[in-house]
Design an enzyme around this catalytic site. Structure first.
Site, PDB file in Angstrom:
ATOM      1  N   ASP A  78       0.803  -1.230   0.000  1.00 20.57           N
ATOM      2  CA  ASP A  78       0.000   0.000   0.000  1.00 20.57           C
ATOM      3  C   ASP A  78       0.828   1.269   0.000  1.00 20.57           C
ATOM      4  O   ASP A  78       0.438   2.266  -0.594  1.00 20.57           O
ATOM      5  CB  ASP A  78      -0.968   0.016   1.192  1.00 20.57           C
ATOM      6  CG  ASP A  78      -0.274   0.384   2.491  1.00 20.57           C
ATOM      7  OD1 ASP A  78       0.665  -0.323   2.889  1.00 20.57           O
ATOM      8  OD2 ASP A  78      -0.675   1.391   3.110  1.00 20.57           O
ATOM      9  N   ASP A  81       5.725   0.423   3.241  1.00 19.52           N
ATOM     10  CA  ASP A  81       6.016  -0.827   3.932  1.00 19.52           C
ATOM     11  C   ASP A  81       5.767  -2.006   2.992  1.00 19.52           C
ATOM     12  O   ASP A  81       5.562  -1.825   1.792  1.00 19.52           O
ATOM     13  CB  ASP A  81       5.188  -0.936   5.215  1.00 19.52           C
ATOM     14  CG  ASP A  81       3.698  -0.746   4.952  1.00 19.52           C
ATOM     15  OD1 ASP A  81       3.257  -0.920   3.796  1.00 19.52           O
ATOM     16  OD2 ASP A  81       2.966  -0.413   5.903  1.00 19.52           O
ATOM     17  N   TYR A 229      -5.108   0.614   9.545  1.00 19.46           N
ATOM     18  CA  TYR A 229      -6.264   0.955   8.716  1.00 19.46           C
ATOM     19  C   TYR A 229      -7.553   0.547   9.419  1.00 19.46           C
ATOM     20  O   TYR A 229      -8.378  -0.171   8.864  1.00 19.46           O
ATOM     21  CB  TYR A 229      -6.153   0.303   7.332  1.00 19.46           C
ATOM     22  CG  TYR A 229      -5.098   0.958   6.467  1.00 19.46           C
ATOM     23  CD1 TYR A 229      -5.342   2.172   5.846  1.00 19.46           C
ATOM     24  CD2 TYR A 229      -3.850   0.374   6.294  1.00 19.46           C
ATOM     25  CE1 TYR A 229      -4.378   2.790   5.059  1.00 19.46           C
ATOM     26  CE2 TYR A 229      -2.871   0.974   5.508  1.00 19.46           C
ATOM     27  CZ  TYR A 229      -3.148   2.182   4.897  1.00 19.46           C
ATOM     28  OH  TYR A 229      -2.188   2.799   4.113  1.00 19.46           O
ATOM     29  N   GLU A 464       5.872   9.786   3.126  1.00 20.95           N
ATOM     30  CA  GLU A 464       5.483   8.445   2.668  1.00 20.95           C
ATOM     31  C   GLU A 464       4.461   8.533   1.540  1.00 20.95           C
ATOM     32  O   GLU A 464       3.484   9.263   1.642  1.00 20.95           O
ATOM     33  CB  GLU A 464       4.908   7.624   3.818  1.00 20.95           C
ATOM     34  CG  GLU A 464       4.645   6.165   3.419  1.00 20.95           C
ATOM     35  CD  GLU A 464       4.250   5.292   4.603  1.00 20.95           C
ATOM     36  OE1 GLU A 464       4.469   4.064   4.520  1.00 20.95           O
ATOM     37  OE2 GLU A 464       3.739   5.826   5.602  1.00 20.95           O
TER      38      GLU A 464
END
Length: 484
Positions: A78, A81, A229, A464
Protein backbone atom coordinates in the site's frame (compact mmCIF):
# COMPACT_ATOMS: atom_id res chain seq x y z
CA UNK A 1 -8.01 31.13 -18.69
CA UNK A 2 -7.63 34.70 -19.94
CA UNK A 3 -5.45 37.35 -18.30
CA UNK A 4 -8.39 39.28 -16.84
CA UNK A 5 -9.96 36.19 -15.28
CA UNK A 6 -6.55 35.22 -13.87
CA UNK A 7 -6.32 38.67 -12.26
CA UNK A 8 -9.83 38.35 -10.86
CA UNK A 9 -8.95 34.93 -9.46
CA UNK A 10 -5.83 36.30 -7.79
CA UNK A 11 -7.80 39.15 -6.21
CA UNK A 12 -10.43 36.68 -4.99
CA UNK A 13 -7.85 34.34 -3.46
CA UNK A 14 -6.13 37.25 -1.70
CA UNK A 15 -9.43 38.48 -0.30
CA UNK A 16 -10.01 34.98 1.05
CA UNK A 17 -6.67 35.00 2.83
CA UNK A 18 -5.01 32.56 0.42
CA UNK A 19 -1.59 33.61 -0.81
CA UNK A 20 -1.13 33.12 -4.53
CA UNK A 21 2.09 31.75 -5.98
CA UNK A 22 2.80 34.50 -8.48
CA UNK A 23 5.40 32.69 -10.54
CA UNK A 24 3.25 31.05 -13.18
CA UNK A 25 4.26 27.51 -13.96
CA UNK A 26 3.10 25.44 -16.87
CA UNK A 27 2.84 21.72 -16.33
CA UNK A 28 3.19 18.73 -18.59
CA UNK A 29 0.12 16.80 -17.48
CA UNK A 30 0.89 14.02 -19.93
CA UNK A 31 4.30 13.43 -18.38
CA UNK A 32 2.81 13.54 -14.90
CA UNK A 33 0.11 11.07 -15.96
CA UNK A 34 2.69 8.63 -17.34
CA UNK A 35 4.64 8.79 -14.11
CA UNK A 36 1.60 8.53 -11.84
CA UNK A 37 0.71 5.22 -13.50
CA UNK A 38 4.30 3.96 -13.56
CA UNK A 39 4.35 4.32 -9.77
CA UNK A 40 2.06 1.32 -9.41
CA UNK A 41 4.75 -0.93 -10.89
CA UNK A 42 6.99 0.05 -8.00
CA UNK A 43 4.32 -1.14 -5.54
CA UNK A 44 3.78 -4.55 -7.12
CA UNK A 45 4.06 -7.65 -5.00
CA UNK A 46 4.59 -11.14 -6.38
CA UNK A 47 6.11 -12.45 -9.60
CA UNK A 48 6.86 -9.46 -11.80
CA UNK A 49 5.99 -9.64 -15.51
CA UNK A 50 8.49 -9.47 -18.36
CA UNK A 51 7.29 -5.98 -19.32
CA UNK A 52 8.03 -4.54 -15.85
CA UNK A 53 9.40 -1.02 -16.40
CA UNK A 54 10.35 -0.17 -12.81
CA UNK A 55 13.25 -2.59 -13.14
CA UNK A 56 14.95 -1.98 -9.80
CA UNK A 57 12.07 -3.92 -8.27
CA UNK A 58 12.25 -7.74 -8.32
CA UNK A 59 10.00 -10.70 -7.38
CA UNK A 60 8.80 -10.72 -3.77
CA UNK A 61 6.42 -12.47 -1.37
CA UNK A 62 6.09 -15.57 -3.56
CA UNK A 63 4.66 -17.71 -0.75
CA UNK A 64 1.89 -15.36 0.36
CA UNK A 65 -1.23 -17.26 1.38
CA UNK A 66 0.60 -20.54 1.93
CA UNK A 67 -0.16 -20.42 5.66
CA UNK A 68 -3.83 -21.07 4.84
CA UNK A 69 -3.34 -23.12 1.70
CA UNK A 70 -4.21 -20.32 -0.75
CA UNK A 71 -2.32 -18.59 -3.53
CA UNK A 72 -2.22 -14.93 -2.50
CA UNK A 73 0.78 -13.99 -4.58
CA UNK A 74 0.38 -10.58 -6.25
CA UNK A 75 -1.40 -7.37 -5.41
CA UNK A 76 0.13 -4.15 -4.15
CA UNK A 77 2.05 -2.95 -1.14
CA UNK A 78 0.00 0.00 0.00
CA UNK A 79 2.71 2.49 0.88
CA UNK A 80 6.31 2.47 2.10
CA UNK A 81 6.02 -0.83 3.93
CA UNK A 82 5.61 -4.40 2.70
CA UNK A 83 2.11 -5.24 3.95
CA UNK A 84 -0.83 -5.86 1.63
CA UNK A 85 -3.71 -4.04 3.32
CA UNK A 86 -6.75 -5.02 1.25
CA UNK A 87 -9.08 -2.27 2.45
CA UNK A 88 -7.04 0.64 1.01
CA UNK A 89 -5.87 -1.57 -1.88
CA UNK A 90 -9.49 -2.15 -2.89
CA UNK A 91 -10.25 1.58 -2.65
CA UNK A 92 -7.21 2.23 -4.84
CA UNK A 93 -8.56 -0.26 -7.38
CA UNK A 94 -12.04 1.29 -7.36
CA UNK A 95 -10.62 4.78 -7.92
CA UNK A 96 -8.26 3.61 -10.63
CA UNK A 97 -11.21 1.99 -12.41
CA UNK A 98 -13.31 5.14 -12.00
CA UNK A 99 -10.45 7.23 -13.40
CA UNK A 100 -10.37 5.02 -16.50
CA UNK A 101 -14.17 5.03 -16.88
CA UNK A 102 -14.29 8.83 -16.83
CA UNK A 103 -11.04 9.80 -18.52
CA UNK A 104 -9.60 6.76 -20.27
CA UNK A 105 -10.21 8.35 -23.66
CA UNK A 106 -7.70 11.09 -22.76
CA UNK A 107 -4.94 8.74 -21.60
CA UNK A 108 -3.55 7.92 -25.04
CA UNK A 109 -0.76 5.34 -24.90
CA UNK A 110 -0.91 5.41 -21.10
CA UNK A 111 -4.31 3.71 -21.17
CA UNK A 112 -2.66 0.34 -21.79
CA UNK A 113 -0.51 0.78 -18.68
CA UNK A 114 -3.48 1.99 -16.64
CA UNK A 115 -5.38 -1.15 -17.62
CA UNK A 116 -2.38 -3.28 -16.61
CA UNK A 117 -2.26 -1.54 -13.24
CA UNK A 118 -5.98 -2.11 -12.76
CA UNK A 119 -5.83 -5.76 -13.75
CA UNK A 120 -2.91 -6.35 -11.37
CA UNK A 121 -5.34 -5.40 -8.63
CA UNK A 122 -8.43 -7.23 -9.90
CA UNK A 123 -6.56 -10.48 -10.62
CA UNK A 124 -5.40 -10.39 -7.03
CA UNK A 125 -8.87 -9.72 -5.63
CA UNK A 126 -10.25 -12.66 -7.60
CA UNK A 127 -7.79 -14.77 -5.62
CA UNK A 128 -8.80 -13.11 -2.34
CA UNK A 129 -12.47 -13.96 -2.96
CA UNK A 130 -12.04 -17.37 -4.57
CA UNK A 131 -13.47 -19.38 -1.66
CA UNK A 132 -17.20 -18.99 -0.86
CA UNK A 133 -18.06 -17.67 2.58
CA UNK A 134 -14.74 -15.94 3.20
CA UNK A 135 -12.61 -13.06 1.98
CA UNK A 136 -8.88 -12.58 2.50
CA UNK A 137 -8.63 -9.16 4.14
CA UNK A 138 -4.88 -8.69 4.44
CA UNK A 139 -1.51 -10.38 4.00
CA UNK A 140 1.43 -9.57 6.25
CA UNK A 141 1.72 -8.95 9.97
CA UNK A 142 2.05 -5.17 10.24
CA UNK A 143 3.72 -5.24 13.66
CA UNK A 144 6.39 -7.63 12.40
CA UNK A 145 6.78 -5.70 9.15
CA UNK A 146 7.04 -2.25 10.71
CA UNK A 147 9.78 -3.46 13.07
CA UNK A 148 12.05 -4.00 10.07
CA UNK A 149 13.52 -1.82 7.36
CA UNK A 150 14.12 -4.27 4.54
CA UNK A 151 13.42 -4.74 0.86
CA UNK A 152 10.26 -6.62 -0.12
CA UNK A 153 12.52 -9.03 -1.99
CA UNK A 154 14.26 -9.91 1.31
CA UNK A 155 11.25 -10.21 3.58
CA UNK A 156 11.61 -12.63 6.46
CA UNK A 157 8.84 -11.05 8.51
CA UNK A 158 5.57 -12.80 9.32
CA UNK A 159 3.36 -13.09 6.23
CA UNK A 160 0.19 -13.86 8.17
CA UNK A 161 -2.97 -14.16 6.08
CA UNK A 162 -5.96 -12.49 7.73
CA UNK A 163 -9.41 -13.76 6.76
CA UNK A 164 -12.96 -12.56 7.38
CA UNK A 165 -15.82 -15.05 7.23
CA UNK A 166 -19.39 -15.66 8.33
CA UNK A 167 -18.55 -15.75 12.05
CA UNK A 168 -15.80 -13.11 11.90
CA UNK A 169 -17.18 -10.65 9.31
CA UNK A 170 -15.54 -7.72 7.57
CA UNK A 171 -18.21 -5.83 5.68
CA UNK A 172 -16.11 -2.76 4.91
CA UNK A 173 -13.22 -4.60 3.25
CA UNK A 174 -15.55 -7.06 1.48
CA UNK A 175 -17.90 -4.38 0.17
CA UNK A 176 -14.98 -2.26 -1.03
CA UNK A 177 -13.62 -5.25 -2.91
CA UNK A 178 -17.10 -5.72 -4.43
CA UNK A 179 -17.05 -2.05 -5.51
CA UNK A 180 -13.60 -2.49 -7.04
CA UNK A 181 -14.63 -5.56 -9.01
CA UNK A 182 -17.90 -3.98 -10.18
CA UNK A 183 -16.23 -0.74 -11.29
CA UNK A 184 -13.50 -2.71 -13.05
CA UNK A 185 -16.08 -4.83 -14.85
CA UNK A 186 -17.29 -1.63 -16.53
CA UNK A 187 -13.76 -0.81 -17.65
CA UNK A 188 -13.21 -4.23 -19.22
CA UNK A 189 -16.69 -4.65 -20.69
CA UNK A 190 -15.64 -3.53 -24.18
CA UNK A 191 -12.09 -4.85 -23.91
CA UNK A 192 -12.45 -8.37 -22.48
CA UNK A 193 -16.08 -9.41 -22.12
CA UNK A 194 -15.35 -12.75 -20.49
CA UNK A 195 -13.10 -11.19 -17.87
CA UNK A 196 -15.63 -8.43 -17.28
CA UNK A 197 -18.35 -11.02 -16.66
CA UNK A 198 -16.15 -12.87 -14.17
CA UNK A 199 -15.47 -9.64 -12.28
CA UNK A 200 -19.14 -8.68 -12.17
CA UNK A 201 -20.34 -12.08 -11.03
CA UNK A 202 -17.73 -12.14 -8.28
CA UNK A 203 -18.61 -8.58 -7.25
CA UNK A 204 -22.23 -9.61 -6.75
CA UNK A 205 -21.24 -12.65 -4.70
CA UNK A 206 -18.84 -10.70 -2.50
CA UNK A 207 -21.40 -7.95 -1.95
CA UNK A 208 -23.95 -10.52 -0.81
CA UNK A 209 -21.39 -11.93 1.61
CA UNK A 210 -20.59 -8.45 2.97
CA UNK A 211 -24.27 -7.60 3.39
CA UNK A 212 -25.52 -10.93 4.75
CA UNK A 213 -22.77 -11.23 7.36
CA UNK A 214 -22.40 -7.71 8.65
CA UNK A 215 -19.67 -6.62 11.01
CA UNK A 216 -16.39 -4.74 11.07
CA UNK A 217 -13.03 -6.24 10.33
CA UNK A 218 -11.69 -4.10 13.17
CA UNK A 219 -12.86 -6.81 15.56
CA UNK A 220 -12.40 -9.77 13.24
CA UNK A 221 -8.72 -9.34 12.39
CA UNK A 222 -7.75 -7.19 15.36
CA UNK A 223 -4.21 -5.91 15.26
CA UNK A 224 -3.98 -6.66 11.57
CA UNK A 225 -6.29 -3.73 10.86
CA UNK A 226 -5.72 -1.45 13.81
CA UNK A 227 -4.22 1.02 14.33
CA UNK A 228 -3.03 1.05 10.71
CA UNK A 229 -6.26 0.95 8.72
CA UNK A 230 -8.97 0.85 11.36
CA UNK A 231 -12.39 1.52 9.90
CA UNK A 232 -13.24 4.56 12.00
CA UNK A 233 -16.28 5.44 9.93
CA UNK A 234 -18.28 2.23 10.10
CA UNK A 235 -18.97 -0.22 7.29
CA UNK A 236 -22.41 0.90 6.11
CA UNK A 237 -20.98 3.46 3.67
CA UNK A 238 -18.95 0.72 1.98
CA UNK A 239 -22.07 -1.42 1.61
CA UNK A 240 -23.91 1.46 -0.09
CA UNK A 241 -20.84 2.30 -2.18
CA UNK A 242 -20.62 -1.32 -3.34
CA UNK A 243 -24.32 -1.35 -4.20
CA UNK A 244 -23.96 1.92 -6.13
CA UNK A 245 -21.22 0.46 -8.29
CA UNK A 246 -23.19 -2.75 -8.82
CA UNK A 247 -26.19 -0.64 -9.81
CA UNK A 248 -24.06 1.20 -12.35
CA UNK A 249 -22.53 -2.02 -13.69
CA UNK A 250 -25.70 -4.16 -13.85
CA UNK A 251 -28.64 -1.73 -14.02
CA UNK A 252 -30.38 -4.20 -11.71
CA UNK A 253 -32.98 -2.19 -9.72
CA UNK A 254 -32.36 -4.18 -6.55
CA UNK A 255 -29.02 -2.47 -6.08
CA UNK A 256 -30.49 0.99 -6.65
CA UNK A 257 -33.24 0.20 -4.16
CA UNK A 258 -30.56 -0.80 -1.67
CA UNK A 259 -28.74 2.51 -2.16
CA UNK A 260 -31.87 4.62 -1.71
CA UNK A 261 -33.15 2.70 1.31
CA UNK A 262 -29.85 2.64 3.20
CA UNK A 263 -28.59 6.10 2.28
CA UNK A 264 -31.57 7.59 4.09
CA UNK A 265 -30.29 6.26 7.42
CA UNK A 266 -26.52 6.55 6.87
CA UNK A 267 -24.72 8.59 9.50
CA UNK A 268 -21.40 10.34 9.20
CA UNK A 269 -20.23 13.41 7.31
CA UNK A 270 -21.31 13.88 3.69
CA UNK A 271 -18.11 15.87 3.15
CA UNK A 272 -15.70 12.94 3.51
CA UNK A 273 -14.12 10.76 0.84
CA UNK A 274 -11.14 8.43 1.10
CA UNK A 275 -10.20 4.85 1.92
CA UNK A 276 -12.25 5.01 5.13
CA UNK A 277 -15.27 7.11 4.14
CA UNK A 278 -17.22 6.88 0.90
CA UNK A 279 -20.00 9.39 1.62
CA UNK A 280 -19.17 12.06 -0.96
CA UNK A 281 -18.27 9.46 -3.55
CA UNK A 282 -21.68 7.82 -3.23
CA UNK A 283 -23.51 11.09 -3.83
CA UNK A 284 -21.33 11.93 -6.83
CA UNK A 285 -21.48 8.51 -8.50
CA UNK A 286 -25.29 8.35 -8.39
CA UNK A 287 -25.85 12.03 -9.22
CA UNK A 288 -26.31 11.60 -13.01
CA UNK A 289 -29.31 9.39 -12.27
CA UNK A 290 -30.86 12.08 -10.07
CA UNK A 291 -30.02 15.39 -11.78
CA UNK A 292 -33.57 15.88 -13.04
CA UNK A 293 -35.20 14.89 -9.74
CA UNK A 294 -36.31 17.97 -7.85
CA UNK A 295 -35.25 17.93 -4.21
CA UNK A 296 -33.08 14.80 -4.49
CA UNK A 297 -31.04 14.35 -1.33
CA UNK A 298 -28.20 12.93 -3.42
CA UNK A 299 -27.94 16.17 -5.41
CA UNK A 300 -28.37 18.32 -2.32
CA UNK A 301 -25.56 16.41 -0.61
CA UNK A 302 -23.31 16.51 -3.68
CA UNK A 303 -23.82 20.27 -3.96
CA UNK A 304 -23.12 20.70 -0.24
CA UNK A 305 -19.91 18.74 -0.68
CA UNK A 306 -18.82 21.18 -3.38
CA UNK A 307 -19.69 24.14 -1.14
CA UNK A 308 -17.58 22.62 1.63
CA UNK A 309 -14.49 22.92 -0.60
CA UNK A 310 -14.73 26.17 -2.55
CA UNK A 311 -12.53 28.91 -1.07
CA UNK A 312 -15.24 31.53 -1.61
CA UNK A 313 -18.09 29.44 -0.20
CA UNK A 314 -19.78 30.66 3.01
CA UNK A 315 -20.10 27.01 4.10
CA UNK A 316 -16.49 26.02 3.42
CA UNK A 317 -15.32 23.37 5.91
CA UNK A 318 -11.75 22.85 4.69
CA UNK A 319 -8.85 25.23 5.23
CA UNK A 320 -6.25 26.40 2.74
CA UNK A 321 -2.54 26.91 3.27
CA UNK A 322 -1.05 30.33 2.44
CA UNK A 323 0.08 28.81 -0.86
CA UNK A 324 -3.40 27.50 -1.69
CA UNK A 325 -3.32 23.80 -0.74
CA UNK A 326 -6.59 22.36 0.54
CA UNK A 327 -6.37 20.90 4.04
CA UNK A 328 -8.44 18.54 6.13
CA UNK A 329 -7.59 17.27 9.63
CA UNK A 330 -5.11 14.40 9.90
CA UNK A 331 -1.79 13.58 8.31
CA UNK A 332 -0.78 12.70 4.74
CA UNK A 333 -2.85 15.59 3.46
CA UNK A 334 -2.31 15.06 -0.27
CA UNK A 335 -4.62 12.03 -0.07
CA UNK A 336 -7.42 14.57 0.43
CA UNK A 337 -6.20 16.97 -2.25
CA UNK A 338 -6.08 14.23 -4.90
CA UNK A 339 -9.34 12.45 -4.00
CA UNK A 340 -11.43 15.58 -3.53
CA UNK A 341 -10.06 17.21 -6.69
CA UNK A 342 -11.01 14.10 -8.62
CA UNK A 343 -14.58 14.30 -7.31
CA UNK A 344 -14.80 17.99 -8.23
CA UNK A 345 -13.77 17.25 -11.80
CA UNK A 346 -16.14 14.30 -12.16
CA UNK A 347 -19.06 16.25 -10.73
CA UNK A 348 -18.29 19.22 -12.96
CA UNK A 349 -18.77 16.97 -15.98
CA UNK A 350 -22.08 15.69 -14.67
CA UNK A 351 -23.23 19.24 -13.94
CA UNK A 352 -22.24 20.39 -17.40
CA UNK A 353 -24.29 17.65 -19.06
CA UNK A 354 -27.28 18.65 -16.93
CA UNK A 355 -26.69 22.40 -17.54
CA UNK A 356 -26.57 23.00 -13.78
CA UNK A 357 -24.51 25.11 -11.40
CA UNK A 358 -24.03 24.78 -7.65
CA UNK A 359 -25.41 27.44 -5.30
CA UNK A 360 -23.50 28.02 -2.08
CA UNK A 361 -25.61 30.70 -0.46
CA UNK A 362 -25.17 33.77 -2.68
CA UNK A 363 -22.17 32.21 -4.41
CA UNK A 364 -22.84 30.48 -7.73
CA UNK A 365 -20.27 27.91 -8.81
CA UNK A 366 -20.36 26.87 -12.44
CA UNK A 367 -18.90 23.55 -13.60
CA UNK A 368 -15.81 25.42 -14.83
CA UNK A 369 -15.28 26.85 -11.34
CA UNK A 370 -15.09 23.34 -9.90
CA UNK A 371 -12.42 22.52 -12.48
CA UNK A 372 -10.49 25.69 -11.60
CA UNK A 373 -10.34 24.70 -7.93
CA UNK A 374 -9.24 21.16 -8.79
CA UNK A 375 -6.57 22.53 -11.11
CA UNK A 376 -5.07 24.68 -8.36
CA UNK A 377 -4.63 21.53 -6.26
CA UNK A 378 -3.12 19.45 -9.06
CA UNK A 379 -0.78 22.29 -10.03
CA UNK A 380 0.26 22.75 -6.42
CA UNK A 381 1.20 19.07 -6.22
CA UNK A 382 3.23 19.39 -9.41
CA UNK A 383 5.24 22.37 -8.18
CA UNK A 384 3.13 25.55 -8.26
CA UNK A 385 3.71 26.23 -4.58
CA UNK A 386 5.87 28.47 -2.38
CA UNK A 387 8.73 25.94 -2.26
CA UNK A 388 8.65 25.24 -5.99
CA UNK A 389 8.61 21.59 -4.95
CA UNK A 390 6.89 18.87 -6.93
CA UNK A 391 5.38 16.35 -4.55
CA UNK A 392 5.43 13.72 -7.27
CA UNK A 393 8.75 11.90 -7.25
CA UNK A 394 10.54 12.17 -10.59
CA UNK A 395 8.40 15.01 -11.92
CA UNK A 396 10.01 18.41 -12.39
CA UNK A 397 13.46 19.63 -11.34
CA UNK A 398 12.79 19.57 -7.58
CA UNK A 399 11.05 16.71 -5.79
CA UNK A 400 11.43 14.70 -2.52
CA UNK A 401 14.67 12.70 -2.39
CA UNK A 402 14.26 10.84 0.91
CA UNK A 403 10.81 9.33 0.81
CA UNK A 404 9.70 6.91 3.51
CA UNK A 405 9.76 3.78 1.37
CA UNK A 406 11.75 0.64 2.08
CA UNK A 407 12.31 -0.59 -1.46
CA UNK A 408 13.22 2.85 -2.76
CA UNK A 409 15.71 3.63 0.02
CA UNK A 410 17.61 0.33 0.05
CA UNK A 411 19.95 -0.81 -2.72
CA UNK A 412 18.27 -2.80 -5.47
CA UNK A 413 18.76 -6.54 -5.82
CA UNK A 414 20.29 -5.66 -9.20
CA UNK A 415 23.25 -3.98 -7.53
CA UNK A 416 23.38 -5.65 -4.09
CA UNK A 417 22.62 -9.36 -4.19
CA UNK A 418 23.19 -10.26 -0.56
CA UNK A 419 20.32 -10.60 1.87
CA UNK A 420 19.59 -7.49 3.96
CA UNK A 421 18.03 -8.60 7.23
CA UNK A 422 15.39 -6.99 9.40
CA UNK A 423 17.58 -4.42 11.13
CA UNK A 424 20.48 -4.43 8.68
CA UNK A 425 18.75 -1.76 6.63
CA UNK A 426 18.38 0.73 9.48
CA UNK A 427 21.33 2.78 8.29
CA UNK A 428 19.47 3.40 5.03
CA UNK A 429 16.45 4.63 7.01
CA UNK A 430 18.35 7.26 8.99
CA UNK A 431 20.92 8.41 6.44
CA UNK A 432 20.52 11.88 4.96
CA UNK A 433 21.61 10.57 1.57
CA UNK A 434 18.94 10.45 -1.15
CA UNK A 435 17.12 7.19 -1.76
CA UNK A 436 19.01 4.68 -3.88
CA UNK A 437 16.11 4.06 -6.29
CA UNK A 438 13.74 6.65 -7.71
CA UNK A 439 10.12 5.59 -7.19
CA UNK A 440 8.94 7.53 -10.22
CA UNK A 441 5.41 8.91 -9.95
CA UNK A 442 5.01 8.44 -6.20
CA UNK A 443 2.98 11.20 -4.57
CA UNK A 444 4.02 11.74 -0.96
CA UNK A 445 1.98 12.94 2.01
CA UNK A 446 2.96 16.51 1.24
CA UNK A 447 3.65 19.77 3.08
CA UNK A 448 2.17 21.10 6.29
CA UNK A 449 -0.51 23.78 6.43
CA UNK A 450 2.17 26.48 6.19
CA UNK A 451 3.51 25.00 2.94
CA UNK A 452 6.64 23.66 4.65
CA UNK A 453 8.11 20.25 3.88
CA UNK A 454 10.88 18.35 5.66
CA UNK A 455 12.44 15.91 3.20
CA UNK A 456 13.22 13.08 5.61
CA UNK A 457 12.29 9.40 5.79
CA UNK A 458 11.65 9.89 9.50
CA UNK A 459 8.98 12.48 8.69
CA UNK A 460 6.51 9.75 7.80
CA UNK A 461 3.28 11.70 7.40
CA UNK A 462 4.88 14.05 4.88
CA UNK A 463 7.33 11.77 3.07
CA UNK A 464 5.48 8.45 2.67
CA UNK A 465 3.67 7.70 -0.61
CA UNK A 466 0.59 5.49 -0.94
CA UNK A 467 -1.35 3.94 -3.80
CA UNK A 468 -4.59 5.68 -2.83
CA UNK A 469 -2.91 9.08 -3.21
CA UNK A 470 -2.15 8.28 -6.84
CA UNK A 471 -5.29 6.50 -8.04
CA UNK A 472 -7.60 9.56 -8.17
CA UNK A 473 -4.76 11.74 -9.44
CA UNK A 474 -4.50 9.46 -12.48
CA UNK A 475 -8.01 10.54 -13.46
CA UNK A 476 -7.41 14.22 -12.75
CA UNK A 477 -4.18 14.27 -14.78
CA UNK A 478 -5.85 12.49 -17.70
CA UNK A 479 -8.57 15.14 -17.64
CA UNK A 480 -6.09 18.00 -17.77
CA UNK A 481 -3.93 16.21 -20.32
CA UNK A 482 -7.01 16.17 -22.54
CA UNK A 483 -6.96 19.96 -22.48
CA UNK A 484 -10.20 20.27 -20.57
Amino acid sequence: MGGKSMMNMAVLMLLLGVTVVTAAMSHDYGDALTKSILFFEGQRSGKLPSNQRMNWRKDSALRDGSDIGMDMVGGYYDAGDNVKFHFPMAFTTTLLAWSIIEFGESMGSDLEHALEALRWGTDYFLKATSKPGMVVAQVGDPISDHTCWERPEDMDTLRTTYVVNQTHPGSEVSAEIAAALAASSIVFKDKDKRYSSVLLQRASQVFDFANNYQGSYNESIGRGACPFYCDFNGYHDELIWGAAWLSKATQDPKYWDYVVKNMATLGGSIFEFGWDSKHSGINIIVSPKMMSSSGSSFITNADSFVCSLLPESPTKSVTYSPGGLMFKPGGCNLQHATALSFLLIVYSRYLQVASRSVHCGSVVATPSRLVEVAKTQVDYILGSNPLGMSYMVGYGPKFPQRIHHRGSSLPSMSTFHEHIGCHDGNSYLVTKMPNRNVLVGAVVGGPDNNDQFLDSRLNVSQSEPATYFNAPLVGALAFFKGGK
